[in-house]
Every structure is written in structure tokens, then in C-alpha cells.
Design a protein around this motif. Structure first.
Motif, PDB file in Angstrom:
ATOM      1  N   LYS A   1       0.846  -1.200   0.000  1.00 34.31           N
ATOM      2  CA  LYS A   1       0.000   0.000   0.000  1.00 34.31           C
ATOM      3  C   LYS A   1       0.882   1.252   0.000  1.00 34.31           C
ATOM      4  O   LYS A   1       0.616   2.223  -0.710  1.00 34.31           O
ATOM      5  CB  LYS A   1      -0.928  -0.023   1.222  1.00 34.31           C
ATOM      6  N   ARG A   2       1.920   1.223   0.808  1.00 33.20           N
ATOM      7  CA  ARG A   2       2.832   2.373   0.865  1.00 33.20           C
ATOM      8  C   ARG A   2       3.531   2.586  -0.481  1.00 33.20           C
ATOM      9  O   ARG A   2       3.812   3.708  -0.879  1.00 33.20           O
ATOM     10  CB  ARG A   2       3.865   2.169   1.988  1.00 33.20           C
ATOM     11  N   LEU A   3       3.799   1.493  -1.167  1.00 31.14           N
ATOM     12  CA  LEU A   3       4.495   1.595  -2.454  1.00 31.14           C
ATOM     13  C   LEU A   3       3.588   2.094  -3.581  1.00 31.14           C
ATOM     14  O   LEU A   3       4.057   2.758  -4.505  1.00 31.14           O
ATOM     15  CB  LEU A   3       5.075   0.229  -2.848  1.00 31.14           C
ATOM     16  N   VAL A   4       2.307   1.776  -3.486  1.00 29.83           N
ATOM     17  CA  VAL A   4       1.433   2.119  -4.616  1.00 29.83           C
ATOM     18  C   VAL A   4       0.526   3.331  -4.381  1.00 29.83           C
ATOM     19  O   VAL A   4       0.081   3.954  -5.339  1.00 29.83           O
ATOM     20  CB  VAL A   4       0.555   0.913  -5.064  1.00 29.83           C
ATOM     21  N   SER A   5       0.240   3.656  -3.130  1.00 27.55           N
ATOM     22  CA  SER A   5      -0.652   4.791  -2.882  1.00 27.55           C
ATOM     23  C   SER A   5       0.112   6.105  -3.031  1.00 27.55           C
ATOM     24  O   SER A   5       1.079   6.353  -2.308  1.00 27.55           O
ATOM     25  CB  SER A   5      -1.239   4.685  -1.466  1.00 27.55           C
ATOM     26  N   PRO A   6      -0.313   6.955  -3.956  1.00 26.24           N
ATOM     27  CA  PRO A   6       0.412   8.223  -4.159  1.00 26.24           C
ATOM     28  C   PRO A   6       0.452   9.072  -2.879  1.00 26.24           C
ATOM     29  O   PRO A   6       1.479   9.683  -2.583  1.00 26.24           O
ATOM     30  CB  PRO A   6      -0.398   8.921  -5.255  1.00 26.24           C
ATOM     31  N   ALA A   7      -0.654   9.092  -2.150  1.00 31.30           N
ATOM     32  CA  ALA A   7      -0.698   9.917  -0.936  1.00 31.30           C
ATOM     33  C   ALA A   7       0.308   9.396   0.090  1.00 31.30           C
ATOM     34  O   ALA A   7       1.056  10.163   0.705  1.00 31.30           O
ATOM     35  CB  ALA A   7      -2.105   9.912  -0.354  1.00 31.30           C
ATOM     36  N   LEU A   8       0.322   8.074   0.248  1.00 27.68           N
ATOM     37  CA  LEU A   8       1.213   7.457   1.234  1.00 27.68           C
ATOM     38  C   LEU A   8       2.677   7.563   0.792  1.00 27.68           C
ATOM     39  O   LEU A   8       3.575   7.795   1.614  1.00 27.68           O
ATOM     40  CB  LEU A   8       0.807   5.991   1.398  1.00 27.68           C
ATOM     41  N   LYS A   9       2.877   7.422  -0.510  1.00 25.68           N
ATOM     42  CA  LYS A   9       4.237   7.554  -1.045  1.00 25.68           C
ATOM     43  C   LYS A   9       4.800   8.939  -0.764  1.00 25.68           C
ATOM     44  O   LYS A   9       5.974   9.102  -0.445  1.00 25.68           O
ATOM     45  CB  LYS A   9       4.217   7.320  -2.566  1.00 25.68           C
ATOM     46  N   SER A  10       3.924   9.923  -0.886  1.00 21.80           N
ATOM     47  CA  SER A  10       4.396  11.300  -0.685  1.00 21.80           C
ATOM     48  C   SER A  10       4.810  11.542   0.766  1.00 21.80           C
ATOM     49  O   SER A  10       5.565  12.462   1.051  1.00 21.80           O
ATOM     50  CB  SER A  10       3.301  12.294  -1.089  1.00 21.80           C
ATOM     51  N   LEU A  11       4.291  10.721   1.679  1.00 22.83           N
ATOM     52  CA  LEU A  11       4.631  10.883   3.097  1.00 22.83           C
ATOM     53  C   LEU A  11       5.871  10.081   3.485  1.00 22.83           C
ATOM     54  O   LEU A  11       6.419  10.262   4.563  1.00 22.83           O
ATOM     55  CB  LEU A  11       3.485  10.355   3.974  1.00 22.83           C
ATOM     56  N   SER A  12       6.271   9.171   2.615  1.00 18.05           N
ATOM     57  CA  SER A  12       7.250   8.159   3.024  1.00 18.05           C
ATOM     58  C   SER A  12       8.694   8.544   2.742  1.00 18.05           C
ATOM     59  O   SER A  12       8.993   9.229   1.764  1.00 18.05           O
ATOM     60  CB  SER A  12       6.941   6.838   2.318  1.00 18.05           C
ATOM     61  N   ASN A  13       9.576   8.070   3.600  1.00 21.09           N
ATOM     62  CA  ASN A  13      11.019   8.194   3.372  1.00 21.09           C
ATOM     63  C   ASN A  13      11.609   6.776   3.442  1.00 21.09           C
ATOM     64  O   ASN A  13      10.889   5.824   3.782  1.00 21.09           O
ATOM     65  CB  ASN A  13      11.642   9.158   4.403  1.00 21.09           C
ATOM     66  N   PRO A  14      12.880   6.610   3.131  1.00 16.98           N
ATOM     67  CA  PRO A  14      13.438   5.245   3.109  1.00 16.98           C
ATOM     68  C   PRO A  14      13.192   4.469   4.408  1.00 16.98           C
ATOM     69  O   PRO A  14      12.963   3.260   4.378  1.00 16.98           O
ATOM     70  CB  PRO A  14      14.931   5.494   2.884  1.00 16.98           C
ATOM     71  N   ASP A  15      13.240   5.166   5.520  1.00 17.13           N
ATOM     72  CA  ASP A  15      13.021   4.519   6.812  1.00 17.13           C
ATOM     73  C   ASP A  15      11.667   3.817   6.883  1.00 17.13           C
ATOM     74  O   ASP A  15      11.543   2.732   7.463  1.00 17.13           O
ATOM     75  CB  ASP A  15      13.139   5.584   7.919  1.00 17.13           C
ATOM     76  N   ASP A  16      10.643   4.432   6.280  1.00 12.86           N
ATOM     77  CA  ASP A  16       9.306   3.822   6.320  1.00 12.86           C
ATOM     78  C   ASP A  16       9.308   2.461   5.627  1.00 12.86           C
ATOM     79  O   ASP A  16       8.712   1.500   6.116  1.00 12.86           O
ATOM     80  CB  ASP A  16       8.286   4.743   5.640  1.00 12.86           C
ATOM     81  N   TYR A  17       9.993   2.392   4.482  1.00  8.11           N
ATOM     82  CA  TYR A  17      10.032   1.123   3.744  1.00  8.11           C
ATOM     83  C   TYR A  17      10.935   0.106   4.455  1.00  8.11           C
ATOM     84  O   TYR A  17      10.579  -1.064   4.591  1.00  8.11           O
ATOM     85  CB  TYR A  17      10.547   1.366   2.320  1.00  8.11           C
ATOM     86  N   ILE A  18      12.085   0.598   4.915  1.00  8.69           N
ATOM     87  CA  ILE A  18      13.035  -0.316   5.570  1.00  8.69           C
ATOM     88  C   ILE A  18      12.416  -0.901   6.845  1.00  8.69           C
ATOM     89  O   ILE A  18      12.487  -2.114   7.090  1.00  8.69           O
ATOM     90  CB  ILE A  18      14.362   0.422   5.900  1.00  8.69           C
ATOM     91  N   SER A  19      11.801  -0.048   7.649  1.00 13.24           N
ATOM     92  CA  SER A  19      11.200  -0.508   8.913  1.00 13.24           C
ATOM     93  C   SER A  19      10.140  -1.566   8.654  1.00 13.24           C
ATOM     94  O   SER A  19      10.112  -2.623   9.300  1.00 13.24           O
ATOM     95  CB  SER A  19      10.567   0.672   9.661  1.00 13.24           C
ATOM     96  N   ASN A  20       9.275  -1.243   7.697  1.00  9.73           N
ATOM     97  CA  ASN A  20       8.192  -2.177   7.369  1.00  9.73           C
ATOM     98  C   ASN A  20       8.768  -3.499   6.855  1.00  9.73           C
ATOM     99  O   ASN A  20       8.339  -4.596   7.259  1.00  9.73           O
ATOM    100  CB  ASN A  20       7.304  -1.520   6.307  1.00  9.73           C
ATOM    101  N   ALA A  21       9.748  -3.390   5.987  1.00 10.49           N
ATOM    102  CA  ALA A  21      10.333  -4.593   5.392  1.00 10.49           C
ATOM    103  C   ALA A  21      11.034  -5.447   6.457  1.00 10.49           C
ATOM    104  O   ALA A  21      10.873  -6.679   6.481  1.00 10.49           O
ATOM    105  CB  ALA A  21      11.316  -4.196   4.297  1.00 10.49           C
ATOM    106  N   LEU A  22      11.795  -4.797   7.340  1.00 11.22           N
ATOM    107  CA  LEU A  22      12.536  -5.561   8.353  1.00 11.22           C
ATOM    108  C   LEU A  22      11.598  -6.300   9.308  1.00 11.22           C
ATOM    109  O   LEU A  22      11.844  -7.454   9.668  1.00 11.22           O
ATOM    110  CB  LEU A  22      13.453  -4.622   9.151  1.00 11.22           C
ATOM    111  N   VAL A  23      10.519  -5.632   9.719  1.00 16.22           N
ATOM    112  CA  VAL A  23       9.586  -6.280  10.650  1.00 16.22           C
ATOM    113  C   VAL A  23       8.840  -7.416   9.947  1.00 16.22           C
ATOM    114  O   VAL A  23       8.616  -8.488  10.534  1.00 16.22           O
ATOM    115  CB  VAL A  23       8.606  -5.246  11.266  1.00 16.22           C
ATOM    116  N   THR A  24       8.495  -7.173   8.684  1.00 10.44           N
ATOM    117  CA  THR A  24       7.809  -8.229   7.924  1.00 10.44           C
ATOM    118  C   THR A  24       8.742  -9.431   7.729  1.00 10.44           C
ATOM    119  O   THR A  24       8.338 -10.594   7.903  1.00 10.44           O
ATOM    120  CB  THR A  24       7.338  -7.683   6.556  1.00 10.44           C
TER     121      THR A  24
END
Lengths: 426, 216
Positions: free
Chosen positions: B120-143
């Protein structure tokens, strides 16, 4: 102060460690974006930059840049940002121009951040850099220089009050009905929003009528009557403290037991709740809003509204600073249920009510008029859905915005203050 | 002890040390002094902040986004369970039978929830605009942490990969937004206290939810 020093001061503001509250908020946002639907600017503007989390991140990213290991070493990793010209431009645009600090997003935040408090911290920073929009700052300056935010002279105020007093005596056919000025030793010192003497004098006579019928011992001060505090909006705590001190000092000088705050959401909040913290001391007098006082009068039987005198369908707009920011929610409803025969709620209402768009100093920042009026569409739709003919709101800033919404969205409703609708029923 | 276990214990010490530092700092700083006159019940409000205020019945960010909210809750439950399992696994516990099956099935669902949130973070334009690398890394590491917990329970030979995933997560946790594991509770406490002081929370009974335009 040099530009570098101003920037340093702004960074100190976001880095301060005087308590754990702001520290928690600055470290908690997970960028879930679920706050988007709580914001009137996002709902009407549909631009991701209006999402409250974005506004939080503007402040938090500067915090991270100067206060965290990752922010110092690898700022790009966490989106930590320098407090540079670009960041500052964005902060001014979004923190002043796209937020009313209404706090609706705060109540619905997934994590529990006080988003409006973070936005105000951002405004503190911008104020420290002398970057308050000139339009907003001119309102603060008027209050600082003249004692009221509209620059009304004492002579004009006295003339208006004398005229209103005569009018009141005529209406009540009672020469003892008065609007006392600068009288010491009265129980209540009543405040005004300067918009009242300037544009809405009848709301003053409405409250005077209520005071008279309730047999209250009260006075207005010509030296300091302004309930508003636009420095709360600008983010300048020194100026906010000065304004608070003036009213507190005048209350003590007149020897009043209570300050009754006129119908003004941010004015109530800034004096009652923020004020003692600005000046770092408790007040030696009681503070309450006119809404609470009117409700007390009705409960105690000191006034007895006749609801058959208000038969039109009435709805209520909850001012954000009075309700979410001040905990006054039941009282308005108790009053209206006693003063009008057909009261209907908006949907949603109370803590969940949408901001009208006029808060946060928006009304004074003409450069953002289009956004403000666009954001007002939600309120217009809410009002339309009620089918009400009268909208009551205990806040003069809201009154101003609702009047403009009324025209722009062709609502054809009357806008009244709480005192006005109650006075109509007396 | 195997090298990967030693590394994970080392990163655990770093992570715990950092968390304790943040926690102690929060406790020491305490709450702001308030000179205004209290109008409400702060204890009730703090309790409400940590309970009812987060329920989908009250929180717009939840009831307007029930699928995301449900995925988020599952994801967090999975994280808590995976952390608990880490301590038991490193202590030498093993799981079998129906218990193992339930854990594996549950963690599979929570891992998928984490993936959905990441997508969702990768595809939602609104969420993408809020995100920085940490958001993706954190989510990925916990997953990944949850996924590798499933893997190690199912195929114990992948033990090393599991510990590497754990170590990466523990090392990264204090650096980015995963710190909210500590600050979240403090934020909810402060918000509850603040709104309770003024009498805004717990709220008086009012009508149920509404959305300006039901988005999800």
C-alpha cells in the motif's frame, strides 16, 4: 538578530527538553497517513501535502536532523531535513496556510499525537525566525499597540457601549439596565471580541440583557477587554504572554472575582488554558466562558428562556477550541435545549465536529482566502444536511467564517451567537 | 554458541540499551507543568486514550479504513508474538504439533498483513508522498522478521537466516521510526492526560461515526 541566530533559535525550540510530551510526539509518527480524512484541507483540496502527517513531519524532520544519530549521519534515511529556505517556505505554507489547529486529526490519530500542538511548535519556530505571515502579524501588532486586535479607540468603544446601553434600556423599558464600564469591585469582568463593537454590537447587548436579567454584578473594561489572542495563532509566546498578562492585570486592578470570556474559541483557550502556562503562574481569580455562565444562569433559574420565542430550526456549530481544545460540549446543548424549540445536531458534532475553516488565524491571512473558503465546503454541506434555518456558534471567528460560507455556498441561514439566541428567548 | 546467535544477542543488547535510554529520558522529563485549573479526570482520560479512543468505534482513522486497520492490528500482534518467540527460541525452546501449526498459520497471516501495508505504501500516491526510506526499511525488516520466524519454525536448518534477520531488525530499531515502540505509549499517555485535564476526554456520549465521503 542575524539570520543564522534566528535559525539557531528555531532549532532550539524544536529541540527543547523541558518535558516529555513534545519529545513523544516528535518521535511517534509512523506516516500511516490515516489522519488525512480528518483534515478539512485535505478533504477539500485533495492534495497529499495537506495530510496532517505531512505537517507533523515538517517539524519532526527538522527535529530529527539536529537531534538524532541517523538524522545527523544519514539524514536521507529518515527524511531528516535542514532548516533551510525550502523547508521554511513549506512550513509557512502548510503550518500557517493549511491548518487551523482545530485538533480533529489529533483525536483520530492512529498513534495519539497532538498534531495541532506540533503544528503550533512549528509556528513557534517560524515566529522565532520572524516569518509569521505579515497579515497575521498585523493583527497581533494591533493588539500589542492599541490593546485590541482591531485598533478600536477608547472613544469609539465608549460611544458604541453608550449607544447600546440606551438601546437596551429602550428594549427592556428599564432605565436600570446598564452596560457598566471600568467599575471596580464587581463580581464579573466580561470580555469582548473586538469584532463585536466593530461589526456585531448586538451580541454585546444580548449578553448585557442576560446579565441584567440574571442580576449579575459585572463590568467591562475599556482598558483591556479583548478576549482574542492572535499570538496564540502566530506562535509568539512572548506576545501571547503579554496579552494574557494585560487581561489578568486588569482583572486584578478592577478587583473582579471572575473573568467571563466572550464567545471566542481561541480566546477562551488561550486565556483559560494556555494563559497560565504562558505566564507560569495560576490566576488568583476564576475563569469561565460565557457559555458556561449562561448555562449556570439557566440551571439556577436566574434566567428563564421561553423556547416558544425561538421556533425556527436551529443547529449548532461547535468551535474547535472551545470543544476539543476546551472540553465545553454539554453546556451549549443544555442551553439550546432550553432556549429553542427545534434543535438539531450536525453530523458529526461535538468532539468530532469539522472546523469551519476560520480558525488558526486563517481569517486574518487573506493570502489563503481561497483555501479557507474551499475548506468551508464541508461545513456548508453539514449545515445544508441539517435543514436548519439558524446556525448558532459560540465563537466570533466562527461567526465570521460562517457568514462568508453562508454567502459563498448560498445556505440562506441566519448565524447567531449563543447569547443572541438566548437573549431572543428572554 | 553459534556466531549468528552471538550477533543477535549483541544487537539485542544494543537495542535494549537504546530503548532503555529513550525510556528513562521520557520518564525523567515527565509531563509539562500545567498552571491552569483542571476541569476533568486525567486518570480516566489516560485509560480511555489507551483503550476506547483506539477502537474502531471511536477512531475515524480506524473505522474509515477497516481493512488497513485490521492489517495493522494483525501486523502488530504478529510482531509481539515474534518477539516473544525470539526469546524462547534463543533459550532453546522448540515447538511442535498443533501449537506450532497455530503459530505458523497466525504468523503467516500477520506477515501477509505486513506485506499488504508495504505494498500500500508503495502504490498509494498519498502514502508515497509521506514516506522516506526509513518507512520502507522498517516495514520490510519487521515483515521479514515475522516471515523468518515462520521459516525457522518450519525449517530449523534456516536458523542462521532467522538470526541474521533478527539482528538486522534489532540493530535498526533505535535508528528510525520503529522507536515508536517506546514513544507510542508515551504519546497516548500525554494526549490522554492533556485532553483529560481539560475535560475533553473521556468524551460524553455522542452520535456515532460519520465520514465526509466514505473513502475506503
Amino acid at each position: 538578530m542575524t539570520r543564522e541566530n534566528k535559525k539557531k533559535k528555531a532549532i532550539e525550540i524544536v529541540s527543547r527538553r523541558d518535558n516529555g510530551r513534545m519529545l513523544s510526539y516528535l518521535n511517534s509518527c509512523v506516516h500511516c497517513g490515516l489522519c488525512a480524512d480528518s483534515c478539512i484541507f485535505y478533504l477539500t483540496g485533495n492534495d497529499p501535502k495537506f495530510i496532517p502527517a505531512r505537517k507533523v513531519d515538517l517539524v519532526a524532520s527538522v527535529y530529527r536532523r539536529y537531534n538524532t544519530l541517523s538524522g545527523r549521519l544519514v539524514p536521507g534515511l529518515t527524511g531528516a531535513r535542514e532548516l533551510d529556505d525550502e523547508t521554511v517556505r513549506e512550513m509557512v505554507d502548510l503550518l500557517y496556510g493549511a491548518c487551523t489547529m482545530c485538533g480533529r486529526c489529533t483525536l483520530h490519530c492512529s498513534v495519539g499525537l497532538d498534531i495541532s500542538e506540533v503544528v503550533r511548535t512549528g509556528r513557534n519556530m517560524l515566529s522565532a525566525m520572524d516569518l509569521v505571515p505579515a497579515t497575521l502579524q498585523s493583527t497581533v501588532r494591533a493588539a500589542m499597540e492599541t490593546g485590541n486586535n482591531m485598533g478600536i479607540s477608547k472613544e469609539d468603544l465608549v460611544d458604541t457601549i453608550k449607544w447600546l446601553e440606551e438601546d437596551l434600556q429602550f428594549e427592556l423599558d428599564d432605565n436600570t439596565a446598564r452596560i457598566p464600564l471600568d467599575e471596580p469591585g464587581k463580581k464579573v469582568i466580561y470580555t469582548l471580541n473586538p469584532r463585536e463593537p466593530k461589526f456585531f454590537p448586538l451580541s454585546i447587548s444580548a449578553m448585557a440583557k442576560i446579565f441584567h436579567i440574571a442580576g449579575e454584578s459585572w463590568t467591562l473594561s475599556t482598558r483591556m477587554y479583548d478576549v482574542t489572542n492572535y499570538a496564540y495563532f502566530s506562535g509568539n509566546d512572548d506576545e501571547a504572554s503579554e496579552i494574557v498578562n494585560r487581561l489578568a492585570d486588569e482583572t486584578l486592578a478592577l478587583g473582579a472575582e471572575k473573568v467571563v470570556l466572550a464567545e471566542c474559541g481561541h480566546g477562551s483557550r488561550s486565556f483559560r488554558w494556555e494563559g497560565p502556562n504562558y505566564i507560569s503562574r495560576k490566576y488568583p481569580f476564576k475563569v469561565l466562558t460565557s457559555v458556561e455562565l449562561i448555562n449556570e444562569y439557566i440551571r439556577e433559574g436566574r434566567i428563564s428562556p421561553d423556547l416558544s420565542k425561538n421556533t425556527k430550526k436551529v443547529t449548532l456549530h461547535d468551535p474547535c477550541n472551545l470543544v476539543r481544545g476546551g472540553g465545553i460540549m454539554k453546556q451549549q446543548r443544555e442551553i439550546l435545549n432550553r432556549a429553542v424549540s427545534d434543535f438539531t445536531e450536525m453530523n458529526p458534532f461535538g468532539n468530532d465536529n469539522y472546523c469551519c475553516g476560520g480558525g488558526g488565524g486563517q481569517l486574518s491571512m487573506s493570502e489563503y482566502n481561497d483555501r479557507r473558503m474551499g475548506a468551508g465546503k464541508i461545513k456548508a454541506d453539514q449545515i445544508k444536511a441539517t435543514g436548519a434555518e439558524v446556525v448558532v456558534t459560540p465563537c466570533h471567528n466562527c461567526v465570521d467564517q460562517l457568514i462568508q460560507i453562508n454567502q459563498a455556498y448560498k445556505l440562506n441561514v441566519q448565524i447567531k451567537t449563543m447569547a443572541e439566541i438566548v437573549a431572543d428567548a428572554l | 554458541m553459534e556466531w549468528y546467535k552471538l550477533i543477535s544477542l549483541g544487537t539485542l543488547a544494543i537495542c535494549l540499551g537504546s530503548c532503555i535510554f529513550h525510556f528513562i529520558r521520557l520518564i525523567q522529563l515527565g509531563k509539562p507543568i500545567d498552571y491552569s485549573v483542571q476541569a476533568g479526570d486525567t486518570t480516566k482520560a489516560v485509560i480511555y486514550s489507551l483503550t476506547g479512543a483506539m477502537s474502531p468505534a471511536k477512531k475515524e482513522s480506524a473505522y474509515l479504513h477497516l481493512p488497513t486497520y485490521a492489517a495493522g492490528i494483525l501486523y502488530h500482534l504478529g510482531t509481539f508474538l515474534a518477539i516473544l518467540l525470539f526469546f524462547t527460541i534463543i533459550a532453546g525452546a522448540s515447538y511442535s504439533g498443533i501449537l506450532k501449526l497455530i503459530i505458523v498459520l497466525f504468523l503467516s497471516v500477520t506477515t501477509i498483513s505486513g506485506l499488504i501495508i508495504l505494498i500500500k505504501r508503495l502504490v498509494s500516491p498519498a502514502l508515497k508522498s509521506l514516506s522516506n526510506p526509513d518507512d520502507y526499511i522498517s516495514n520490510a525488516l519487521v515483515t521479514l522478521f515475522q516471515a523468518f520466524t515462520v521459516l525457522v519454525l518450519t525449517y530449523p536448518s534456516f536458523e542462521w537466516a532467522y538470526y541474521v534477520a533478527v539482528s538486522l531488525l534489532l540493530l535498526y530499531l533505535p535508528l528510525g521510526k520503529l522507536k515508536h515502540a517506546i514513544y507510542f505509549f508515551a504519546a497516548r499517555y500525554h494526549l490522554g492526560y492533556f485532553l483529560g485535564y481539560r475535560g475533553t476526554w473521556p468524551p460524553v456520549k455522542q452520535n456515532t461515526r460519520f465520514s465526509y465521503d466514505q473513502r475506503e
